[in-house]
Scaffold this motif. Structure first.
Motif, PDB file in Angstrom:
ATOM      1  N   GLN A 197      36.704  54.289  32.604  1.00 22.02           N
ATOM      2  CA  GLN A 197      35.733  54.429  33.276  1.00 22.02           C
ATOM      3  C   GLN A 197      34.647  53.395  33.256  1.00 22.02           C
ATOM      4  O   GLN A 197      33.565  53.291  33.338  1.00 22.02           O
ATOM      5  N   SER A 198      35.246  51.986  33.488  1.00 26.09           N
ATOM      6  CA  SER A 198      34.839  50.831  33.397  1.00 26.09           C
ATOM      7  C   SER A 198      35.491  50.077  34.201  1.00 26.09           C
ATOM      8  O   SER A 198      36.623  50.182  34.524  1.00 26.09           O
ATOM      9  N   ARG A 199      34.889  48.492  34.344  1.00 26.25           N
ATOM     10  CA  ARG A 199      35.655  47.579  35.317  1.00 26.25           C
ATOM     11  C   ARG A 199      37.089  47.276  34.447  1.00 26.25           C
ATOM     12  O   ARG A 199      37.244  46.802  33.519  1.00 26.25           O
ATOM     13  N   VAL A 200      38.144  47.446  35.453  1.00 21.39           N
ATOM     14  CA  VAL A 200      39.488  47.412  34.557  1.00 21.39           C
ATOM     15  C   VAL A 200      40.402  46.833  35.933  1.00 21.39           C
ATOM     16  O   VAL A 200      40.129  46.848  37.005  1.00 21.39           O
ATOM     17  N   THR A 201      41.151  45.525  35.450  1.00 21.03           N
ATOM     18  CA  THR A 201      41.765  44.657  36.660  1.00 21.03           C
ATOM     19  C   THR A 201      43.080  44.305  36.093  1.00 21.03           C
ATOM     20  O   THR A 201      43.317  44.420  35.031  1.00 21.03           O
ATOM     21  N   HIS A 202      43.812  43.686  37.045  1.00 20.19           N
ATOM     22  CA  HIS A 202      44.986  42.991  36.633  1.00 20.19           C
ATOM     23  C   HIS A 202      46.107  43.836  35.886  1.00 20.19           C
ATOM     24  O   HIS A 202      46.410  43.225  34.985  1.00 20.19           O
ATOM     25  N   ALA A 203      46.536  44.803  36.271  1.00 16.31           N
ATOM     26  CA  ALA A 203      47.571  45.377  35.787  1.00 16.31           C
ATOM     27  C   ALA A 203      48.985  44.528  35.734  1.00 16.31           C
ATOM     28  O   ALA A 203      49.252  44.221  36.690  1.00 16.31           O
ATOM     29  N   THR A 204      49.573  44.438  34.688  1.00 17.59           N
ATOM     30  CA  THR A 204      50.575  43.443  34.532  1.00 17.59           C
ATOM     31  C   THR A 204      51.685  43.960  33.637  1.00 17.59           C
ATOM     32  O   THR A 204      51.526  44.013  32.325  1.00 17.59           O
ATOM     33  N   ASN A 241      42.299  41.366  22.115  1.00 19.94           N
ATOM     34  CA  ASN A 241      41.843  40.213  21.701  1.00 19.94           C
ATOM     35  C   ASN A 241      40.626  40.416  20.878  1.00 19.94           C
ATOM     36  O   ASN A 241      39.972  41.447  20.834  1.00 19.94           O
ATOM     37  N   VAL A 242      40.219  39.540  20.098  1.00 16.94           N
ATOM     38  CA  VAL A 242      39.065  39.397  19.215  1.00 16.94           C
ATOM     39  C   VAL A 242      38.243  38.067  19.419  1.00 16.94           C
ATOM     40  O   VAL A 242      39.047  37.176  20.002  1.00 16.94           O
ATOM     41  N   GLY A 243      37.196  37.877  19.330  1.00 16.31           N
ATOM     42  CA  GLY A 243      36.469  36.540  19.519  1.00 16.31           C
ATOM     43  C   GLY A 243      35.594  36.793  20.967  1.00 16.31           C
ATOM     44  O   GLY A 243      35.048  38.011  21.197  1.00 16.31           O
ATOM     45  N   VAL A 244      35.245  35.668  21.410  1.00 22.04           N
ATOM     46  CA  VAL A 244      34.255  35.723  22.511  1.00 22.04           C
ATOM     47  C   VAL A 244      35.049  35.258  23.878  1.00 22.04           C
ATOM     48  O   VAL A 244      34.345  35.457  24.880  1.00 22.04           O
ATOM     49  N   GLU A 245      36.211  35.036  24.011  1.00 16.36           N
ATOM     50  CA  GLU A 245      36.769  35.100  25.372  1.00 16.36           C
ATOM     51  C   GLU A 245      36.502  36.048  26.037  1.00 16.36           C
ATOM     52  O   GLU A 245      37.067  37.223  25.615  1.00 16.36           O
ATOM     53  N   HIS A 246      36.423  36.242  27.597  1.00 22.90           N
ATOM     54  CA  HIS A 246      36.544  36.975  28.437  1.00 22.90           C
ATOM     55  C   HIS A 246      37.547  36.674  29.440  1.00 22.90           C
ATOM     56  O   HIS A 246      37.856  35.421  29.747  1.00 22.90           O
ATOM     57  N   TYR A 247      38.493  37.603  29.491  1.00 20.72           N
ATOM     58  CA  TYR A 247      39.630  37.676  30.309  1.00 20.72           C
ATOM     59  C   TYR A 247      39.425  37.960  31.667  1.00 20.72           C
ATOM     60  O   TYR A 247      39.015  39.115  31.921  1.00 20.72           O
ATOM     61  N   LEU A 296      45.079  37.697  34.831  1.00 23.93           N
ATOM     62  CA  LEU A 296      46.244  37.903  33.891  1.00 23.93           C
ATOM     63  C   LEU A 296      47.316  37.925  34.949  1.00 23.93           C
ATOM     64  O   LEU A 296      47.421  38.858  35.963  1.00 23.93           O
ATOM     65  N   SER A 297      48.295  37.498  34.504  1.00 26.93           N
ATOM     66  CA  SER A 297      49.889  37.514  35.469  1.00 26.93           C
ATOM     67  C   SER A 297      50.664  37.062  34.405  1.00 26.93           C
ATOM     68  O   SER A 297      50.763  36.617  33.448  1.00 26.93           O
ATOM     69  N   ALA A 298      52.089  37.695  34.576  1.00 21.27           N
ATOM     70  CA  ALA A 298      53.227  37.458  33.940  1.00 21.27           C
ATOM     71  C   ALA A 298      54.250  37.017  34.963  1.00 21.27           C
ATOM     72  O   ALA A 298      54.401  37.180  35.813  1.00 21.27           O
ATOM     73  N   ASP A 299      55.229  36.014  34.114  1.00 22.55           N
ATOM     74  CA  ASP A 299      56.376  35.560  35.025  1.00 22.55           C
ATOM     75  C   ASP A 299      57.353  36.855  35.043  1.00 22.55           C
ATOM     76  O   ASP A 299      57.404  37.867  34.680  1.00 22.55           O
ATOM     77  N   ALA A 336      46.593  33.198  32.145  1.00 24.20           N
ATOM     78  CA  ALA A 336      45.330  34.140  32.101  1.00 24.20           C
ATOM     79  C   ALA A 336      44.151  33.378  32.537  1.00 24.20           C
ATOM     80  O   ALA A 336      44.236  31.889  32.037  1.00 24.20           O
ATOM     81  N   THR A 337      43.013  33.509  33.091  1.00 22.00           N
ATOM     82  CA  THR A 337      42.117  32.882  33.357  1.00 22.00           C
ATOM     83  C   THR A 337      40.981  33.493  32.270  1.00 22.00           C
ATOM     84  O   THR A 337      40.728  34.458  32.159  1.00 22.00           O
ATOM     85  N   VAL A 338      40.638  32.411  31.228  1.00 20.55           N
ATOM     86  CA  VAL A 338      39.557  32.828  30.219  1.00 20.55           C
ATOM     87  C   VAL A 338      38.320  31.982  30.359  1.00 20.55           C
ATOM     88  O   VAL A 338      38.296  30.933  30.654  1.00 20.55           O
ATOM     89  N   ALA A 339      37.318  32.959  30.396  1.00 23.23           N
ATOM     90  CA  ALA A 339      36.066  32.142  30.146  1.00 23.23           C
ATOM     91  C   ALA A 339      35.585  32.422  28.615  1.00 23.23           C
ATOM     92  O   ALA A 339      35.703  33.337  28.066  1.00 23.23           O
TER      93      ALA A 339
END
Length: 180
Positions: free
Chosen positions: A109-116, A151-157, A160-163, A171-174
């Motif tokens: 029930q929140s923003r969900v993206t990049h099913a991989t 993941n834990v920490g401050v990175e925001h994903y 996301l993509s897989a080979d 992944a693009t991480v901020a």
């Protein structure tokens, strides 16, 4: 212009118009078919299937008016096409590529993206946490249907993509920071 998708040769060359009204195109794992959505929420933003060159498009799925279908992804491991509805109920869904009903997989029930999908049982994706923080990396065993934040920490994903093997991810991480 508008929602036109252009095809750009990987080894260089001029871009060419490819799909007049298609967005988010993805080729099937065997390269023979193409799935894409039409930016037409008033018609349930239909998902179309076409041949690999974008020809002979056929409507594959449409939701109720106001629906959106983003982040399309073919599974290499099961006969499914995954997508995200960015409006409530903002979750990941999948449809058998042979047709049928869409099946809701997540309940954030929140923003969900990049099913991989990375193998026959594991789906990775990004989502906000219940408190609205993130975007975090999540994994789900498709048999158990229980999501786990990975993941834990401050990175925001952000993406996301897989080979094709599911063994390498990109992944693009901020790394956000704040000050007072």
């Amino acid at each position: 212009q508008g929602n036109q998708t252009w095809l750009v040769p990987a080894l260089g060359g001029p871009a060419k118009p490819f799909l007049n009204a298609g967005v988010n195109p993805v080729w099937s794992p065997d390269g023979r078919r193409l799935a894409y959505s039409e930016a037409a929420p008033d018609r349930g933003e239909p998902i179309l299937m076409a041949d690999a060159h974008g020809g002979n498009p056929q409507q594959f799925h449409a939701g109720p008016p106001g629906t959106h279908h983003h982040y399309l992804a073919w599974s290499r491991y099961s006969p499914h096409l995954y997508f995200t509805n960015p409006l409530p109920p903002n979750d990941i869904w999948r449809i058998p590529v042979t047709g049928g009903d869409a099946e809701r997989l997540t309940h954030h029930q929140s923003r969900v993206t990049h099913a991989t999908p990375i193998d026959e049982r594991t789906l990775l994706y990004t989502a906000l946490a219940e408190d609205g923080s993130g975007s975090w990396l999540y994994g789900m065993d498709l048999a158990a249907r229980v999501p786990h934040r990975l993941n834990v920490g401050v990175e925001h994903y952000l993406s996301l993509s897989a080979d094709e093997t599911g063994r390498r991810l990109v992944a693009t991480v901020a790394n956000p920071s704040g000050t007072l």
